[in-house]
Design a protein around this motif. Structure first.
Motif, PDB file in Angstrom:
ATOM      1  N   ARG A 106      35.940  63.746  64.266  1.00  0.00           N
ATOM      2  CA  ARG A 106      37.260  63.912  64.898  1.00  0.00           C
ATOM      3  C   ARG A 106      38.173  64.797  64.058  1.00  0.00           C
ATOM      4  O   ARG A 106      38.897  65.630  64.582  1.00  0.00           O
ATOM      5  CB  ARG A 106      37.923  62.553  65.130  1.00  0.00           C
ATOM      6  N   PHE A 107      38.132  64.622  62.745  1.00  0.00           N
ATOM      7  CA  PHE A 107      38.984  65.421  61.861  1.00  0.00           C
ATOM      8  C   PHE A 107      38.599  66.890  61.917  1.00  0.00           C
ATOM      9  O   PHE A 107      39.454  67.759  61.976  1.00  0.00           O
ATOM     10  CB  PHE A 107      38.878  64.905  60.423  1.00  0.00           C
ATOM     11  N   SER A 108      37.308  67.174  61.904  1.00  0.00           N
ATOM     12  CA  SER A 108      36.859  68.564  61.875  1.00  0.00           C
ATOM     13  C   SER A 108      37.013  69.264  63.223  1.00  0.00           C
ATOM     14  O   SER A 108      37.049  70.483  63.273  1.00  0.00           O
ATOM     15  CB  SER A 108      35.413  68.648  61.409  1.00  0.00           C
ATOM     16  N   HIS A 109      37.089  68.510  64.305  1.00  0.00           N
ATOM     17  CA  HIS A 109      37.200  69.126  65.630  1.00  0.00           C
ATOM     18  C   HIS A 109      38.522  68.806  66.291  1.00  0.00           C
ATOM     19  O   HIS A 109      38.641  68.903  67.506  1.00  0.00           O
ATOM     20  CB  HIS A 109      36.062  68.663  66.540  1.00  0.00           C
ATOM     21  N   LYS A 132      45.782  65.741  57.558  1.00  0.00           N
ATOM     22  CA  LYS A 132      45.174  65.042  56.435  1.00  0.00           C
ATOM     23  C   LYS A 132      45.760  63.642  56.294  1.00  0.00           C
ATOM     24  O   LYS A 132      45.065  62.711  55.906  1.00  0.00           O
ATOM     25  CB  LYS A 132      45.375  65.825  55.145  1.00  0.00           C
ATOM     26  N   ALA A 133      47.028  63.494  56.622  1.00  0.00           N
ATOM     27  CA  ALA A 133      47.677  62.178  56.520  1.00  0.00           C
ATOM     28  C   ALA A 133      47.062  61.202  57.518  1.00  0.00           C
ATOM     29  O   ALA A 133      46.797  60.040  57.178  1.00  0.00           O
ATOM     30  CB  ALA A 133      49.173  62.316  56.759  1.00  0.00           C
ATOM     31  N   GLY A 188      43.444  56.649  58.406  1.00  0.00           N
ATOM     32  CA  GLY A 188      42.285  56.031  59.050  1.00  0.00           C
ATOM     33  C   GLY A 188      41.287  55.498  58.032  1.00  0.00           C
ATOM     34  O   GLY A 188      40.737  54.409  58.189  1.00  0.00           O
ATOM     35  N   VAL A 189      41.074  56.272  56.971  1.00  0.00           N
ATOM     36  CA  VAL A 189      40.154  55.841  55.908  1.00  0.00           C
ATOM     37  C   VAL A 189      40.694  54.576  55.247  1.00  0.00           C
ATOM     38  O   VAL A 189      39.971  53.592  55.054  1.00  0.00           O
ATOM     39  CB  VAL A 189      39.963  56.960  54.853  1.00  0.00           C
ATOM     40  N   LEU A 190      41.985  54.596  54.903  1.00  0.00           N
ATOM     41  CA  LEU A 190      42.586  53.431  54.247  1.00  0.00           C
ATOM     42  C   LEU A 190      42.566  52.203  55.148  1.00  0.00           C
ATOM     43  O   LEU A 190      42.296  51.091  54.684  1.00  0.00           O
ATOM     44  CB  LEU A 190      44.016  53.749  53.807  1.00  0.00           C
TER      45      LEU A 190
END
Length: 135
Positions: free
Chosen positions: A67-70, A77-78, A83-85
């Protein structure tokens, strides 16, 4: 510069995830087969929960990267970091909840998570080793 196809996951990434997930499930089966007859059924159960959390995290991480790359022309980035956190926070809360609420058996969740991370690391190194040997 190549244009990426939305939703595309490189074959090596799919193969690595599949190999890791299969190894995790196989290890969970072995853990159950060994621990249950020895009277450690709850340790086996919570170890399997840890392995399952690792597989789920890995699948969500791969989806998040896709999703981030597309995403839009300039991916946030935030939003990605959030999402990672959030994903890691949920896994941590579940693991600590198991460890604290179901003592002493729940601590096996951390063992399952650790074993899955080891499997994931080894599985992701295999294509690199194969490529180095070809040269």
């Amino acid at each position: 510069m190549t244009t990426a196809v939305p939703g595309y996951v490189p074959p090596v990434s799919r193969a690595t995830f599949r190999r890791t997930a299969i190894a995790g499930v196989a290890l969970a089966i072995v853990v159950v087969a060994v621990c249950v007859p020895l009277g450690y059924g709850l340790f086996a159960l919570f170890g399997c929960v840890g392995i399952a959390l690792g597989i789920i995290n890995s699948a969500f991480a791969m989806g998040s990267v896709v999703r981030f790359s597309h995403g839009s022309a300039t991916p946030s980035k935030a939003k990605f970091s959030g999402g990672v956190l959030l994903r890691l926070a949920v896994i941590t809360v579940v693991a600590f909840g198991c460890a604290l609420l179901v003592r002493p058996y729940g601590i096996a969740v951390f063992g399952g998570l650790a074993v899955f991370q080891l499997l994931a690391t080894v599985s992701s190194i295999l294509p690199l080793i194969k490529e180095i040997r070809q040269k």
